[in-house]
Design an enzyme around this catalytic site. Structure first.
Site, PDB file in Angstrom:
ATOM      1  N   LYS A 219      51.166  -7.860 128.189  1.00 35.40           N
ATOM      2  CA  LYS A 219      50.139  -8.573 127.426  1.00 35.40           C
ATOM      3  C   LYS A 219      50.754  -9.290 126.231  1.00 35.40           C
ATOM      4  CE  LYS A 219      47.644  -6.109 124.303  1.00 35.40           C
ATOM      5  NZ  LYS A 219      47.657  -6.671 122.940  1.00 35.40           N
ATOM      6  N   ASN A 220      51.561  -8.547 125.465  1.00 36.31           N
ATOM      7  CA  ASN A 220      52.043  -9.100 124.204  1.00 36.31           C
ATOM      8  C   ASN A 220      53.115 -10.161 124.387  1.00 36.31           C
ATOM      9  OD1 ASN A 220      50.197  -7.580 122.930  1.00 36.31           O
ATOM     10  ND2 ASN A 220      51.603  -5.961 122.285  1.00 36.31           N
TER      11      ASN A 220
ATOM     12  N   ARG B 126      42.971 -11.242 118.060  1.00 41.65           N
ATOM     13  CA  ARG B 126      43.770 -11.461 116.860  1.00 41.65           C
ATOM     14  C   ARG B 126      45.002 -12.320 117.159  1.00 41.65           C
ATOM     15  NH1 ARG B 126      47.475 -10.141 113.421  1.00 41.65           N
ATOM     16  NH2 ARG B 126      46.773  -9.928 111.284  1.00 41.65           N
TER      17      ARG B 126
ATOM     18  N   ASP C  35      41.855  -4.900 111.712  1.00 45.84           N
ATOM     19  CA  ASP C  35      41.181  -4.303 112.863  1.00 45.84           C
ATOM     20  C   ASP C  35      41.327  -2.788 112.802  1.00 45.84           C
ATOM     21  OD1 ASP C  35      43.754  -3.799 113.660  1.00 45.84           O
ATOM     22  OD2 ASP C  35      43.783  -5.307 115.238  1.00 45.84           O
TER      23      ASP C  35
ATOM     24  N   ASP D 161      52.739   1.303 119.586  1.00 44.99           N
ATOM     25  CA  ASP D 161      51.684   1.266 120.605  1.00 44.99           C
ATOM     26  C   ASP D 161      51.708   2.499 121.502  1.00 44.99           C
ATOM     27  OD1 ASP D 161      50.773  -1.100 119.600  1.00 44.99           O
ATOM     28  OD2 ASP D 161      51.865  -2.345 121.037  1.00 44.99           O
TER      29      ASP D 161
HETATM   30  N1  EPU Z   1      52.468  -7.676 108.602  1.00 43.97           N
HETATM   31  C1  EPU Z   1      52.264  -8.133 107.326  1.00 43.97           C
HETATM   32  N2  EPU Z   1      52.366  -9.477 107.104  1.00 43.97           N
HETATM   33  C2  EPU Z   1      52.658 -10.360 108.094  1.00 43.97           C
HETATM   34  C3  EPU Z   1      52.851  -9.883 109.405  1.00 43.97           C
HETATM   35  C4  EPU Z   1      52.749  -8.526 109.632  1.00 43.97           C
HETATM   36  O1  EPU Z   1      52.008  -7.364 106.399  1.00 43.97           O
HETATM   37  O2  EPU Z   1      52.739 -11.572 107.811  1.00 43.97           O
HETATM   38  C5  EPU Z   1      52.359  -6.244 108.843  1.00 43.97           C
HETATM   39  C6  EPU Z   1      51.157  -5.908 109.724  1.00 43.97           C
HETATM   40  O3  EPU Z   1      49.993  -5.780 108.929  1.00 43.97           O
HETATM   41  C7  EPU Z   1      51.592  -4.619 110.361  1.00 43.97           C
HETATM   42  C8  EPU Z   1      53.114  -4.779 110.500  1.00 43.97           C
HETATM   43  O4  EPU Z   1      53.485  -5.821 109.590  1.00 43.97           O
HETATM   44  O5  EPU Z   1      51.311  -3.547 109.494  1.00 43.97           O
HETATM   45  C9  EPU Z   1      53.579  -5.135 111.893  1.00 43.97           C
HETATM   46  O6  EPU Z   1      52.984  -6.313 112.314  1.00 43.97           O
HETATM   47  P1  EPU Z   1      53.602  -7.267 113.443  1.00 43.97           P
HETATM   48  O7  EPU Z   1      53.465  -8.656 112.961  1.00 43.97           O
HETATM   49  O8  EPU Z   1      54.958  -6.784 113.832  1.00 43.97           O
HETATM   50  O9  EPU Z   1      52.628  -6.996 114.638  1.00 43.97           O
HETATM   51  P2  EPU Z   1      51.700  -8.028 115.391  1.00 43.97           P
HETATM   52  O10 EPU Z   1      52.481  -9.220 115.791  1.00 43.97           O
HETATM   53  O11 EPU Z   1      50.446  -8.232 114.633  1.00 43.97           O
HETATM   54  C10 EPU Z   1      52.278  -7.071 117.748  1.00 43.97           C
HETATM   55  C11 EPU Z   1      51.509  -6.550 118.921  1.00 43.97           C
HETATM   56  C12 EPU Z   1      50.926  -5.190 118.600  1.00 43.97           C
HETATM   57  C13 EPU Z   1      52.076  -4.261 118.266  1.00 43.97           C
HETATM   58  C14 EPU Z   1      52.886  -4.846 117.101  1.00 43.97           C
HETATM   59  C15 EPU Z   1      54.095  -4.024 116.733  1.00 43.97           C
HETATM   60  C16 EPU Z   1      50.675  -8.568 119.903  1.00 43.97           C
HETATM   61  C17 EPU Z   1      49.503  -9.392 120.280  1.00 43.97           C
HETATM   62  N3  EPU Z   1      50.422  -7.469 119.235  1.00 43.97           N
HETATM   63  O12 EPU Z   1      51.347  -7.185 116.681  1.00 43.97           O
HETATM   64  O13 EPU Z   1      50.294  -4.739 119.795  1.00 43.97           O
HETATM   65  O14 EPU Z   1      51.562  -3.007 117.904  1.00 43.97           O
HETATM   66  O15 EPU Z   1      53.339  -6.167 117.435  1.00 43.97           O
HETATM   67  O16 EPU Z   1      54.922  -3.870 117.805  1.00 43.97           O
HETATM   68  O17 EPU Z   1      51.801  -8.893 120.246  1.00 43.97           O
HETATM   69  C18 EPU Z   1      48.666  -3.694 121.120  1.00 43.97           C
HETATM   70  O18 EPU Z   1      49.146  -4.292 122.086  1.00 43.97           O
HETATM   71  O19 EPU Z   1      47.814  -2.768 121.275  1.00 43.97           O
HETATM   72  C19 EPU Z   1      49.104  -4.031 119.775  1.00 43.97           C
HETATM   73  C20 EPU Z   1      48.456  -3.671 118.686  1.00 43.97           C
END
Ligand code: EPU
Length: 480
Positions: free
Chosen positions: A60-61, A146, A170, A359
């Site tokens: 998915k991601n 998101r 979320d 995850d």
């Molecule tokens: N963060 C910030 N500022 C930013 C970006 C991130 O503070 O500008 C923080 C976030 O709030 C979080 C942490 O950094 O606390 C990690 O965020 P990251 O950007 O790495 O995650 P994401 O891109 O929002 C993706 C996956 C998540 C997975 C995370 C970590 C997707 C769509 N989602 O999220 O997947 O947990 O990376 O590996 O790619 C899921 O699939 O169930 C899921 C939540």
């Protein structure tokens, strides 16, 4: 309550018609109303054991971002091995509203689980991108997905202006965007927030920049790479995320003509090019779905072979299963997990890749809840990830949380109860925990599970589990 979003071309996991009671065989691909229901429940009996083979399709991601990356080149891109889940359907709708023609077709090759039961778990997606895609992703879709924020980088690179609704937080945490914004700003974008939108403009185009991320954010790394591929000059992203999904998107972009080096390491260098070409690309296998089955096998003292994924992407997770007493065999694109005794307690710390994936935290807690001894589980990525621990406690798990730590004292068996899925991974973790509980466990709000696991029910059946899916009666509104 039924949400209004209707998604053409892709039948999403459906629910039985109200009043039909518990029914077998309901899942993706069955005829019925494609509306998303938030009262669907999955019901399992305890004392069950996962045994057999399950194939995982694309991540998915990764697929969500590959679809956004297609925006970078006008013309027809085709992405295969795309999981047949709600989030992908919503991403298809995001792209349609940006003027793309998006079609979901039978995947090539068809995923092997079809032979075992259920509907195909994957699709191929054909995306026809216009010369001038739209520039706005509204809240109606962004609040449902998101990850829609990943259109920010590609659209800014293509159009020099974009408005994307701010996704907000979320159930797993507050989830900031500051690193996306500061990185794009360094590349010459002017970014403001108004009426719930992130508005970015770069009328003179983006230019290369040296960017050091405070934290290896997956989403920020992806947005910045997608912006940098068409920027003027060289961008260096330091402390970049190293996930296999980052490598996957960079591989696709390179095949589109992008100049990228260092993907999979902490420093990614991108030399901008004037134009990219459309491409055909197969999505990398889903390590989180694969990891869910690995922990499921360990929790249920089962024997599961998982195909469709390079097991090195799960190295630390599989090491934990071994430390808990599991027997793990790996092959080129598959692995097998067996657990013949009660698992032993192991400590787990979530970290960015190649660390233990956040995850898989619900699965780690589920395993700890059944292990011999006490486990210390530490979550370092999302501030709200332990919210689901209360639901695990309803199943009798002995969990004490303090900030980002949880101490879990294992029990021989959990105790079946009605519980609620609070997010995708929590939902899957609770269903598997229910297999290790006395009596019946009913997990509600399983539309969350549909967002990340294609036909979870059919996969459970293929692994020998008796499982039912149905729509629970809605609660009457109370008035005074
Ligand atoms: N963060 C910030 N500022 C930013 C970006 C991130 O503070 O500008 C923080 C976030 O709030 C979080 C942490 O950094 O606390 C990690 O965020 P990251 O950007 O790495 O995650 P994401 O891109 O929002 C993706 C996956 C998540 C997975 C995370 C970590 C997707 C769509 N989602 O999220 O997947 O947990 O990376 O590996 O790619 C899921 O699939 O169930 C899921 C939540």
């Amino acid at each position: 309550m039924t949400h209004s979003l209707r998604i053409p071309d892709l039948t999403i996991p459906t629910r039985p018609q109200p009043g039909t009671g518990w029914s077998a065989g309901v899942g993706p691909g069955d005829a019925g109303d494609p509306a998303i229901s938030d009262v669907d429940v999955i019901r399992v009996n305890g004392a069950a054991r996962l045994a057999g083979t399950v194939h995982v399709v694309g991540a998915k991601n990764s697929a969500l971002k590959l679809m956004a990356a297609a925006l970078l080149a006008p013309g027809r891109s085709v992405i295969t091995n795309v999981p047949r889940i709600t989030d992908i359907a919503i991403m298809g709708e995001v792209l349609r509203r940006l003027g793309c023609d998006v079609r979901f077709d039978v995947d090539d090759p068809v995923d092997p689980m079809v032979a075992v039961g259920g509907a195909p778990r994957s699709r191929s997606v054909t995306i026809d991108v216009p010369e001038q895609p739209g520039v706005e992703a509204d809240y109606d879709l962004v609040r449902r997905l998101r990850a829609s924020i990943c259109v920010l980088g590609p659209l800014l690179a293509r159009r020099g202006y974009v408005r994307v609704a701010h996704p907000g937080g979320d159930a797993i945490g507050s989830r900031g965007l500051d690193m996306h914004i500061s990185g794009l700003t360094r590349m010459g974008a002017d970014i403001s927030g108004e009426h719930g939108f992130v508005i970015a403009s770069a009328p003179q185009g983006l230019h290369g920049a040296e960017i050091t991320l405070e934290f290896p954010s997956v989403g920020a790394t992806e947005n910045l790479v997608m912006a940098a591929v068409l920027a003027d000059g060289t961008t260096v992203i330091d402390n970049a995320a190293r996930e296999p999904e980052i490598v996957d998107i960079c591989t696709m972009l390179i095949r589109m003509g992008a100049l990228i080096e260092g993907e999979g390491t902490s420093t990614i260098t991108v030399v901008g090019v004037p134009r990219l070409q459309p491409v055909r690309h197969a999505t990398v296998g889903d390590r989180i779905v694969a990891g869910t089955w690995a922990f499921g096998a360990a929790m249920t003292r089962g024997d599961v072979t998982v195909t469709g994924l390079d097991p090195s992407y799960l190295e630390i997770a599989l090491d934990k299963v071994v430390a808990a007493g599991g027997l793990v065999e790996t092959r080129a694109n598959a692995f097998r997990v067996r657990m013949e005794e009660r698992p032993r307690a192991v400590d787990v710390v979530t970290l960015p890749y190649p660390g233990f994936a956040t995850d898989l935290l619900p699965m780690a807690i589920g395993l700890a809840a059944l292990s011999d001894g006490a486990s210390l589980i530490t979550e370092n990525i999302f501030d709200g990830r332990f919210m689901f621990a209360n639901e695990m406690m309803r199943l009798g798990a002995d969990i004490k949380t303090d900030g980002h730590h949880a101490v879990v004292r294992g029990r021989e068996r959990l105790s079946g109860a009605p519980v609620r899925a609070t997010d995708i991974r929590a939902g899957a973790g609770l269903i598997i925990a229910g297999l290790c509980a006395d009596g019946v466990t009913e997990v509600s709000h399983v539309h969350h599970v549909d967002r990340g696991y294609p036909d979870f029910v059919a996969d459970l059946r293929a692994l020998g589990i008796e499982v039912e899916r149905a729509t629970a009666p809605e609660e009457p509104e109370l008035t005074i």
